[in-house]
Design a protein around this motif. Structure first.
Motif, PDB file in Angstrom:
ATOM      1  N   CYS A  78       7.393 -17.873  18.679  1.00  0.00           N
ATOM      2  CA  CYS A  78       7.198 -18.607  19.936  1.00  0.00           C
ATOM      3  C   CYS A  78       7.010 -17.625  21.088  1.00  0.00           C
ATOM      4  CB  CYS A  78       8.419 -19.481  20.255  1.00  0.00           C
ATOM      5  SG  CYS A  78       8.771 -20.775  19.063  1.00  0.00           S
ATOM      6  N   SER A  80       6.817 -18.034  25.563  1.00  0.00           N
ATOM      7  CA  SER A  80       6.777 -18.901  26.741  1.00  0.00           C
ATOM      8  C   SER A  80       6.335 -18.111  27.966  1.00  0.00           C
ATOM      9  CB  SER A  80       8.160 -19.504  27.008  1.00  0.00           C
ATOM     10  OG  SER A  80       8.592 -20.313  25.944  1.00  0.00           O
ATOM     11  N   THR A 114       4.659 -23.083  26.199  1.00  0.00           N
ATOM     12  CA  THR A 114       5.278 -22.401  25.069  1.00  0.00           C
ATOM     13  C   THR A 114       4.368 -22.478  23.850  1.00  0.00           C
ATOM     14  OG1 THR A 114       7.501 -22.890  25.866  1.00  0.00           O
ATOM     15  CG2 THR A 114       7.298 -22.278  23.561  1.00  0.00           C
ATOM     16  N   CYS A 133       0.561 -25.334  21.306  1.00  0.00           N
ATOM     17  CA  CYS A 133       1.472 -25.054  22.404  1.00  0.00           C
ATOM     18  C   CYS A 133       1.854 -26.354  23.084  1.00  0.00           C
ATOM     19  CB  CYS A 133       0.861 -24.084  23.410  1.00  0.00           C
ATOM     20  SG  CYS A 133      -0.459 -24.787  24.397  1.00  0.00           S
ATOM     21  N   SER A 183      11.292 -27.470  24.781  1.00  0.00           N
ATOM     22  CA  SER A 183      10.180 -26.533  24.957  1.00  0.00           C
ATOM     23  C   SER A 183      10.417 -25.606  26.134  1.00  0.00           C
ATOM     24  CB  SER A 183       8.873 -27.315  25.153  1.00  0.00           C
ATOM     25  OG  SER A 183       7.786 -26.439  25.325  1.00  0.00           O
ATOM     26  N   GLY A 186      12.564 -22.908  25.102  1.00  0.00           N
ATOM     27  CA  GLY A 186      11.842 -21.864  24.373  1.00  0.00           C
ATOM     28  C   GLY A 186      11.280 -22.239  23.023  1.00  0.00           C
TER      29      GLY A 186
END
Length: 212
Positions: A78, A80, A114, A133, A183, A186
């Motif tokens: 991931c 962000s 993210t 995302c 989200s 994260g």
């Protein structure tokens, strides 16, 4: 199906706690990819959503290629960033940059984007991949000078995307959000559930402590 593990390609304790609270005990493997170099190598004009997806993909693939992993697992990467005035903002790293960021976003709204990458792996090989995302609009309060000084002095905003958290001290300065709160922390649970489905998995296969 053999025991299946979720490998989180992130050092973020917040992401780890989101997964734990949702019934998954992740294996943490920290990716040391150079995020700035990856972003700078992308073609000029790459859309913000694609930037965070590529960063998440780089993290996941780095762990898939270099870390010792269970025979059957899913690797999740991931990344962000906060989109303010069409400019992506990552971690500020210094008090000066954090203060400048808050000067731009206090009393305004911005989108926390993210990127997610899910790799299904078997015997050391990637057998399926899905990426996407999520974007959540964050409406920021206006901390006064003393509040902002105290917040920056804690060090929290220096190492998080957009110089704020929702689940920590920064939550005092978020008026509201529009979208998925996980989200913003994260790792988006609704999106992750869909991406797992894309690679042929269900969340129940990953639960270690299902809700009673």
């Amino acid at each position: 199906m053999p025991d299946l593990s979720l490998v989180l390609a992130s050092a973020s304790p917040a992401r780890r706690e989101v997964l734990r609270s949702a019934g998954i005990e992740p294996i943490v493997r920290v990716s040391d990819v150079d995020e700035d170099a990856i972003a700078e190598a992308l073609p000029p004009g790459t859309p913000p959503r694609q930037v965070v997806i590529e960063l998440a993909r780089a993290k996941a693939h780095h762990i898939a290629a270099t870390a010792e992993l269970p025979a059957e697992c899913v690797v999740v990467g991931c990344d962000s960033m906060l989109l303010v005035d069409d400019v992506l903002q990552g971690k500020p790293h210094t008090p000066e940059v954090a203060r400048a960021r808050w000067g731009e976003m206090a009393g305004r709204s911005a989108d926390l984007i993210t990127g997610h990458c899910v790799l299904r792996m078997s015997a050391g090989a990637v057998t399926a991949e899905s990426v996407d995302c999520s974007a959540t609009t964050v409406h920021f309060a206006k901390p006064d000078a003393a509040e902002l000084d105290a917040y920056i002095a804690t060090g929290e905003p220096l190492q998080v995307a957009g110089a704020f958290t929702l689940d920590g001290l920064g939550g005092w300065f978020v008026d509201r959000i529009e979208g998925d709160p996980s989200s913003v922390i994260g790792i988006g649970l609704p999106l992750l559930r869909r991406l797992l489905g894309d690679v042929g998995l269900t969340i129940a296969q990953l639960w270690r402590h299902p809700p009673a």
